[in-house]
Design a protein around this motif. Structure first.
Motif, PDB file in Angstrom:
ATOM      1  N   LEU A 179       1.256  -6.904 -12.439  1.00 38.45           N
ATOM      2  CA  LEU A 179       1.642  -6.016 -13.533  1.00 38.45           C
ATOM      3  C   LEU A 179       3.052  -5.473 -13.337  1.00 38.45           C
ATOM      4  O   LEU A 179       3.847  -5.394 -14.283  1.00 38.45           O
ATOM      5  CB  LEU A 179       0.632  -4.877 -13.638  1.00 38.45           C
ATOM      6  N   LEU A 180       3.397  -5.103 -12.116  1.00 42.11           N
ATOM      7  CA  LEU A 180       4.725  -4.557 -11.839  1.00 42.11           C
ATOM      8  C   LEU A 180       5.807  -5.614 -12.058  1.00 42.11           C
ATOM      9  O   LEU A 180       6.848  -5.335 -12.665  1.00 42.11           O
ATOM     10  CB  LEU A 180       4.776  -4.024 -10.406  1.00 42.11           C
ATOM     11  N   THR A 181       5.573  -6.837 -11.585  1.00 42.59           N
ATOM     12  CA  THR A 181       6.581  -7.888 -11.718  1.00 42.59           C
ATOM     13  C   THR A 181       6.780  -8.278 -13.177  1.00 42.59           C
ATOM     14  O   THR A 181       7.918  -8.446 -13.641  1.00 42.59           O
ATOM     15  CB  THR A 181       6.153  -9.112 -10.894  1.00 42.59           C
ATOM     16  N   GLY A 198       6.644   9.952  -6.440  1.00 45.27           N
ATOM     17  CA  GLY A 198       7.981   9.582  -6.895  1.00 45.27           C
ATOM     18  C   GLY A 198       8.194   9.882  -8.365  1.00 45.27           C
ATOM     19  O   GLY A 198       9.269  10.358  -8.764  1.00 45.27           O
ATOM     20  N   PHE A 199       7.189   9.617  -9.186  1.00 46.95           N
ATOM     21  CA  PHE A 199       7.323   9.919 -10.609  1.00 46.95           C
ATOM     22  C   PHE A 199       7.452  11.420 -10.846  1.00 46.95           C
ATOM     23  O   PHE A 199       8.269  11.864 -11.667  1.00 46.95           O
ATOM     24  CB  PHE A 199       6.129   9.360 -11.369  1.00 46.95           C
ATOM     25  N   ALA A 255       7.439   2.576 -14.007  1.00 49.47           N
ATOM     26  CA  ALA A 255       6.941   1.210 -13.866  1.00 49.47           C
ATOM     27  C   ALA A 255       5.990   1.082 -12.682  1.00 49.47           C
ATOM     28  O   ALA A 255       4.921   0.467 -12.792  1.00 49.47           O
ATOM     29  CB  ALA A 255       8.118   0.245 -13.718  1.00 49.47           C
ATOM     30  N   ILE A 256       6.338   1.675 -11.557  1.00 55.05           N
ATOM     31  CA  ILE A 256       5.494   1.566 -10.352  1.00 55.05           C
ATOM     32  C   ILE A 256       4.196   2.343 -10.540  1.00 55.05           C
ATOM     33  O   ILE A 256       3.098   1.830 -10.274  1.00 55.05           O
ATOM     34  CB  ILE A 256       6.273   2.057  -9.121  1.00 55.05           C
ATOM     35  N   TRP A 257       4.309   3.595 -10.977  1.00 54.39           N
ATOM     36  CA  TRP A 257       3.097   4.404 -11.131  1.00 54.39           C
ATOM     37  C   TRP A 257       2.210   3.861 -12.243  1.00 54.39           C
ATOM     38  O   TRP A 257       0.976   3.837 -12.111  1.00 54.39           O
ATOM     39  CB  TRP A 257       3.480   5.854 -11.420  1.00 54.39           C
ATOM     40  N   GLY A 258       2.802   3.426 -13.341  1.00 52.57           N
ATOM     41  CA  GLY A 258       1.995   2.860 -14.419  1.00 52.57           C
ATOM     42  C   GLY A 258       1.271   1.598 -14.001  1.00 52.57           C
ATOM     43  O   GLY A 258       0.092   1.405 -14.330  1.00 52.57           O
ATOM     44  N   ALA A 259       1.946   0.718 -13.248  1.00 55.78           N
ATOM     45  CA  ALA A 259       1.292  -0.495 -12.769  1.00 55.78           C
ATOM     46  C   ALA A 259       0.156  -0.165 -11.809  1.00 55.78           C
ATOM     47  O   ALA A 259      -0.928  -0.760 -11.866  1.00 55.78           O
ATOM     48  CB  ALA A 259       2.316  -1.403 -12.091  1.00 55.78           C
ATOM     49  N   HIS A 260       0.394   0.797 -10.916  1.00 55.61           N
ATOM     50  CA  HIS A 260      -0.668   1.204  -9.982  1.00 55.61           C
ATOM     51  C   HIS A 260      -1.855   1.817 -10.718  1.00 55.61           C
ATOM     52  O   HIS A 260      -3.022   1.485 -10.442  1.00 55.61           O
ATOM     53  CB  HIS A 260      -0.092   2.209  -8.984  1.00 55.61           C
ATOM     54  N   LEU A 261      -1.574   2.681 -11.682  1.00 57.98           N
ATOM     55  CA  LEU A 261      -2.649   3.377 -12.389  1.00 57.98           C
ATOM     56  C   LEU A 261      -3.488   2.403 -13.217  1.00 57.98           C
ATOM     57  O   LEU A 261      -4.724   2.408 -13.147  1.00 57.98           O
ATOM     58  CB  LEU A 261      -2.053   4.465 -13.275  1.00 57.98           C
ATOM     59  N   GLY A 276       0.808  -1.216   0.000  1.00 54.89           N
ATOM     60  CA  GLY A 276       0.000   0.000   0.000  1.00 54.89           C
ATOM     61  C   GLY A 276       0.841   1.265   0.000  1.00 54.89           C
ATOM     62  O   GLY A 276       0.485   2.267  -0.648  1.00 54.89           O
ATOM     63  N   PHE A 277       1.970   1.253   0.681  1.00 56.55           N
ATOM     64  CA  PHE A 277       2.841   2.432   0.704  1.00 56.55           C
ATOM     65  C   PHE A 277       3.437   2.683  -0.675  1.00 56.55           C
ATOM     66  O   PHE A 277       3.542   3.840  -1.120  1.00 56.55           O
ATOM     67  CB  PHE A 277       3.948   2.229   1.743  1.00 56.55           C
ATOM     68  N   MET A 278       3.843   1.613  -1.376  1.00 55.14           N
ATOM     69  CA  MET A 278       4.374   1.779  -2.729  1.00 55.14           C
ATOM     70  C   MET A 278       3.345   2.406  -3.656  1.00 55.14           C
ATOM     71  O   MET A 278       3.670   3.279  -4.473  1.00 55.14           O
ATOM     72  CB  MET A 278       4.831   0.426  -3.281  1.00 55.14           C
ATOM     73  N   ARG A 279       2.110   1.984  -3.529  1.00 53.98           N
ATOM     74  CA  ARG A 279       1.075   2.514  -4.410  1.00 53.98           C
ATOM     75  C   ARG A 279       0.739   3.965  -4.068  1.00 53.98           C
ATOM     76  O   ARG A 279       0.459   4.771  -4.961  1.00 53.98           O
ATOM     77  CB  ARG A 279      -0.174   1.637  -4.330  1.00 53.98           C
ATOM     78  N   ARG A 280       0.767   4.304  -2.784  1.00 50.35           N
ATOM     79  CA  ARG A 280       0.454   5.680  -2.393  1.00 50.35           C
ATOM     80  C   ARG A 280       1.536   6.660  -2.844  1.00 50.35           C
ATOM     81  O   ARG A 280       1.239   7.807  -3.185  1.00 50.35           O
ATOM     82  CB  ARG A 280       0.268   5.768  -0.879  1.00 50.35           C
TER      83      ARG A 280
END
Length: 535
Positions: A360-362, A132-133, A177-183, A123-127
């Motif tokens: 998606l991220l992996t 970060g981007f 990669a992180i923001w795109g996977a979350h979005l 959850g912290f990574m997604r928030r």
């Protein structure tokens, strides 16, 4: 044979006519003996396979595989950087250990980042994904300002602090990669339209790509394109979106390749290697000579000659040529085997994960690392033009190694969040690696309200089907079965991706359910299909 000898000793010299059943008993004994030998051989053969399959089925196998492969690649990379950089380091700084020492320091930073990524809650990574981007975009703007960013090799893309250089475009790749996977994971669960899926992500990616092109840096531009295409593919977007993005990336790469003189010279030397062997084609030619000198088993670790100022950037872009020269074909194939095992492990984690964001991220990270490896090895052996993309975890590049280890930590964190791993760890099953690293217990994946509603709508037509009666006017017509996703009906979950058939990342891949978009149906089964459009 033993049974036959015993039978002959018992019968003595009696003729065959006096023992009519002897031949049948002898043949039966031989059949039983052969069957026993066959069973024992089959058991001996199936034993290791069964044990290997049981090991693959353990809850923490993905985590252990990722840690092992990353450790082997990192160790091999440090050894080869020490072997390939000694001459260059001595010429520049008077010591053969300077480049290797910087690589070790960046590797330690990457290992610390990997450990922190192992402990990060999902959850912290997604928030923090968008923040970060946005921060990396600001860094890309600052690095273009003269006096702040440093120019090297014709590209203004580095920050230099206390003698250590850092490339912000490497951080931008991770943030995208992180923001795109979350979005994409969040919008897909919200039944967003195609425009809502693309509009926040594509303009932001175009801005990042434009800032990297302004440096200019063709290698980082290609890496960003690989990440964006991986997000589109594994998110299950329509095929026309993926193909149009791929065509745009190819056209942009072609334009960049001929926009600068040294890039066009590289392309011409790739198309005609003998045109200018002492200038634009010198580096690629020397790389082939190094590979040829290595032969099958190589000249021995540290015994190569190409690094003695014959092959430029031997410790960086062309380190695979040094591996082929010193370790031979065997060592080069072993390295490719490690990257193949990395690809298998990454896709295994993506397939076994329950969280769409982690899937998606992996998968995207795996495609990114393998894509860079393919391009680097491709231009070293002459299959592709030289682009300057480094070999992940092997080439000498501080920021690249640190960011790759950070993403490997996130992949290992995703492996710990597999449903079987979460159940085993929270049930108290002892795992030596988790105990050694003192990692917290992973939290089980909890579906959102949208996902729970989607599952209820998906299962409701199947439950209500036996109780529903057809109207009298339509009683004579055969009942039409509801059109459901075959992949979901078989596995009880979302459909599987085309291209990576074992990866359940999308509910309907590449426009398979686009005909239901924007339509309103009164039938409950069709409403469920509309909810399955993006998973």
């Amino acid at each position: 044979m033993l049974a036959r000898l015993l039978r002959r000793a018992t019968l003595g010299g009696q003729p065959a006519e006096s023992t009519p059943g002897a031949a049948e008993e002898t043949s039966a004994a031989e059949v039983d003996e052969g069957a026993a030998v066959t069973k024992s051989a089959a058991a001996a053969t199936a034993g290791p396979r069964t044990r290997f399959g049981a090991w693959l089925g353990r809850p923490m196998t993905s985590f252990h595989l990722m840690i092992a492969v990353a450790s082997l690649l990192t160790t091999l990379g440090l050894i080869m950087v020490l072997s390939a950089s000694g001459v260059r380091s001595y010429d520049d700084d008077g010591s053969a250990w300077v480049i290797f020492g910087r690589q070790v320091l960046w590797t330690i930073i990457g290992l610390v980042a990997c450990y922190l990524a192992l402990r990060l809650p999902v959850g912290f990574m997604r928030r923090m994904a968008f923040s970060g981007f946005a921060l990396t975009i600001v860094m890309l703007v600052l690095v273009l300002i003269p006096g702040i960013g440093k120019e090297a090799n014709g590209s203004r893309g580095w920050f230099v602090v206390a003698g250590f250089s850092m490339q912000p475009s490497e951080l931008t790749k991770i943030a995208l990669a992180i923001w795109g996977a979350h979005l994409l994971a969040a919008r897909r669960m919200e039944r967003a339209s195609l425009r809502e899926m693309l509009v926040p992500l594509v303009p932001a990616a175009v801005i990042a790509l434009a800032l990297i092109v302004a440096q200019p840096d063709l290698g980082q531009t290609v890496s960003m394109g690989i990440i964006l295409l991986g997000l589109f593919w594994y998110a299950g977007l329509p095929l026309r979106v993926f193909l149009s993005s791929l065509a745009a990336a190819i056209v942009a790469a072609a334009i960049l390749a001929v926009s600068a003189g040294y890039r066009s010279d590289r392309v011409r030397s790739w198309l005609n290697p003998g045109q200018d062997p002492q200038d634009s084609g010198y580096q690629a030619r020397q790389a082939k000579f190094a590979l040829a000198n290595g032969g099958i088993f190589g000249d021995g670790l540290g015994q190569g000659t190409a690094k003695w100022n014959y092959l430029p950037n031997a410790h960086n872009d062309f380190i695979f040529a040094i591996i082929g020269e010193e370790l031979g074909l065997v060592g080069a194939l072993g390295l490719l085997g490690l990257f193949g095992l990395f690809a298998y492990t990454g896709m295994r984690i993506a397939r076994r994960s329950a969280d769409p964001f982690l899937r998606l991220l992996t998968a995207t990270t795996t495609m990114w690392v393998i894509g860079q490896s393919f391009i680097n090895v491709g231009y070293v052996i002459g299959l592709l033009p030289v682009t300057g993309i480094q070999l992940p975890l092997i080439s000498a590049g501080g920021t690249s190694s640190a960011t790759t280890l950070l993403m490997i930590g996130m992949m290992a964190n995703a492996a710990r969040h597999e449903p079987e791993a979460v159940a085993a760890l929270r049930a108290g099953r002892d795992d030596r690696m988790n105990r050694l690293l003192r990692l917290p217990l992973p939290e089980p994946y909890a579906p959102t309200r949208v996902e729970a509603l989607r599952d209820r709508l998906r299962s409701r037509p199947q439950q209500a089907k036996p109780e529903r009666k057809a109207p009298a006017a339509r009683a004579k017509r055969p009942a039409r079965p509801p059109a459901v996703d075959q992949g979901a009906s078989r596995a009880g979950g979302p459909a599987r991706l085309r291209g990576w058939g074992h990866l359940p990342l999308a509910g309907a891949h590449h426009g398979g359910a686009q005909r239901y978009t924007g339509q309103r149906h009164a039938h409950a089964g069709r409403r469920a299909l509309e909810g399955q459009r993006y998973g």
